[in-house]
Design an enzyme around this catalytic site. Structure first.
Site, PDB file in Angstrom:
ATOM      1  N   PHE A 121       0.858  -1.267  -0.007  1.00  0.00           N
ATOM      2  CA  PHE A 121       0.064  -0.016   0.074  1.00  0.00           C
ATOM      3  C   PHE A 121       1.043   1.071   0.023  1.00  0.00           C
ATOM      4  O   PHE A 121       1.574   1.334   1.017  1.00  0.00           O
ATOM      5  CB  PHE A 121      -0.996   0.076   1.227  1.00  0.00           C
ATOM      6  CG  PHE A 121      -1.860   1.208   1.158  1.00  0.00           C
ATOM      7  CD1 PHE A 121      -3.167   1.161   0.410  1.00  0.00           C
ATOM      8  CD2 PHE A 121      -1.688   2.461   1.947  1.00  0.00           C
ATOM      9  CE1 PHE A 121      -3.874   2.307   0.414  1.00  0.00           C
ATOM     10  CE2 PHE A 121      -2.256   3.495   1.804  1.00  0.00           C
ATOM     11  CZ  PHE A 121      -3.710   3.523   1.018  1.00  0.00           C
ATOM     12  N   ASP A 206       9.262   2.948   1.429  1.00  0.00           N
ATOM     13  CA  ASP A 206       8.078   3.397   2.138  1.00  0.00           C
ATOM     14  C   ASP A 206       8.038   3.191   3.370  1.00  0.00           C
ATOM     15  O   ASP A 206       7.860   2.056   4.085  1.00  0.00           O
ATOM     16  CB  ASP A 206       6.832   2.736   1.272  1.00  0.00           C
ATOM     17  CG  ASP A 206       5.381   3.547   1.834  1.00  0.00           C
ATOM     18  OD1 ASP A 206       5.507   4.147   3.044  1.00  0.00           O
ATOM     19  OD2 ASP A 206       4.738   3.223   0.889  1.00  0.00           O
ATOM     20  N   LYS A 235       2.801  10.135   8.518  1.00  0.00           N
ATOM     21  CA  LYS A 235       2.131   9.528   9.760  1.00  0.00           C
ATOM     22  C   LYS A 235       2.787  10.123  11.090  1.00  0.00           C
ATOM     23  O   LYS A 235       2.373  11.257  11.518  1.00  0.00           O
ATOM     24  CB  LYS A 235       2.170   7.983   9.817  1.00  0.00           C
ATOM     25  CG  LYS A 235       0.860   7.426   8.695  1.00  0.00           C
ATOM     26  CD  LYS A 235       0.908   6.071   8.866  1.00  0.00           C
ATOM     27  CE  LYS A 235      -0.418   5.712   8.113  1.00  0.00           C
ATOM     28  NZ  LYS A 235      -1.685   5.944   7.962  1.00  0.00           N
TER      29      LYS A 235
END
Length: 386
Positions: A121, A206, A235
């Site tokens: 993702f 990532d 995040k």
């Protein structure tokens, strides 16, 4: 309702929070093991970050990136200091950080193909959705960007068989978050890096979910002998203030020259204040050592507590990023945990994902383990204990 129905929202309205505890509009407290999905790494309203933001609010909220921003430069220096990377591009989200990574890789190499992995993702913009190896994310949006190819995750042989000299980069998560909290093996990750060097491709890692101390290191790739060209972050970077970043090596700097990429809000004074205060606390050796120790404790205690339950297939993860895979659908457990005063989230239909704040206490972890064990036993009474 004036909102698009893009979220399956729980019947819960949270109105306040402090540390690991959040409170709903009925006055009920919850132990928060979601942390805004790995965002509130220092818990809710950490004093240091709140103070830094309040100070900045009283001075200046926003100016264009056309002007000098010393606090942004300070944030960039803090971010690259514990890494092998040199420069930072600040943006607003993980998807934007990955967009920047894809753009710079293609421009720098002059190639177009990006290799990613099944169940990965990387975001919901068109490029990052195309990079994501999950059909459910892509369904209904028509033809995707044709320059992405997906390999099986943790399949060293599949990586080694790559022979395409048109590959600009390989993009990989050290732990697949949305894909089920699946850690990459050292052999697989080393093969990915080796193949990048063989093909003259860039290694993009990532770290949107795994970064900023989540696994007990500044970034999860640092648990392995990896040397990425690009790392994406978001995040936990701003303790809940929206900010993302792409980190890259010095050789890439000229590729993102003035006018080649940009953002209106990325790295503005408020974002920079949040990043500086967050990193000052988290990028500290003693703090990170404690996170690693707590993470080992959480995983071991969960394994020991849940091992007797036939419904539990596996407990996996690293640091404060734990997945509990069940033999059954996990959503009923998420609802039951909420009723018991604990918040958790899914990582796929059969995986409970735990993402507590990094400064969670041992007592809070013990309480969470007891609640999980109780709920699992009550939810799956039909399955006899081993």
């Amino acid at each position: 309702m004036s909102l698009f129905p893009t979220y399956n929202r729980f019947p819960l309205t949270l109105v306040s929070g402090s540390g690991t505890t959040v409170t709903d509009d009925q006055g009920k407290d919850y132990l928060d093991f979601v942390s805004g999905i790995a965002v509130c790494n220092l818990g809710h309203r950490p004093e240091e970050v709140q103070s830094a933001l309040q100070k900045q609010l009283d001075q200046l909220w926003h100016v264009s990136n056309l002007y000098q921003l010393p606090s942004q430069e300070e944030a960039a220096e803090r971010l690259v200091e514990p890494t092998n990377l040199d420069h930072v591009f600040f943006c607003n989200s993980g998807a934007e950080a990955n967009e920047a990574a894809i753009k710079i890789a293609r421009k720098y190499t002059g190639k177009e193909k990006i290799i990613t992995f099944k169940q990965s993702f990387h975001g919901r913009t068109f490029a990052t959705m195309s990079a994501t190896g999950q059909e459910k994310i892509q369904k209904g949006f028509g033809a995707l960007l044709p320059t992405f190819e997906y390999l099986p995750y943790n399949d060293k042989e599949a990586v080694e068989q790559l022979g395409d000299d048109q590959v600009a980069a390989i993009m990989v998560e050290v732990i697949q978050g949305e894909g089920g909290v699946v850690p990459g093996t050292a052999e697989f990750l080393e093969a990915v890096e080796s193949k990048c060097r063989d093909l003259g491709a860039l290694l993009i890692i990532d770290e949107v979910q795994t970064g900023i101390g989540r696994t007990g290191k500044p970034f999860a790739y640092q648990h392995f002998n990896l040397d990425p060209d690009i790392v994406s972050s978001a995040k936990g970077l701003g303790s809940g203030f929206p900010v993302g970043a792409m980190l890259g090596k010095a050789k890439l700097a000229e590729t993102f020259s003035a006018g080649s990429h940009g953002t209106t809000f990325g790295g503005n004074p408020l974002a920079a204040a949040a990043v500086n205060a967050t990193l000052e606390k988290i990028f500290n050796d003693s703090f990170l050592s404690e996170v690693e120790e707590k993470g080992q404790y959480l995983k071991e205690e969960l394994t020991n507590s849940l091992k007797p339950l036939n419904v539990v297939k596996e407990v996996r993860g690293r640091g404060m990023m734990i997945g509990i895979e069940l033999q059954k659908e996990a959503m009923p457990v998420i609802h039951a945990l909420r009723e018991e005063g604990m918040l958790a989230v899914l990582a796929g239909p059969q995986v409970i994902r735990l993402l507590p704040p990094l400064n969670v206490t041992y007592d809070e972890m013990s309480s969470a383990i007891q609640t999980l064990s109780k709920v699992l036993q009550e939810q799956f009474k039909d399955l006899q204990n081993a």
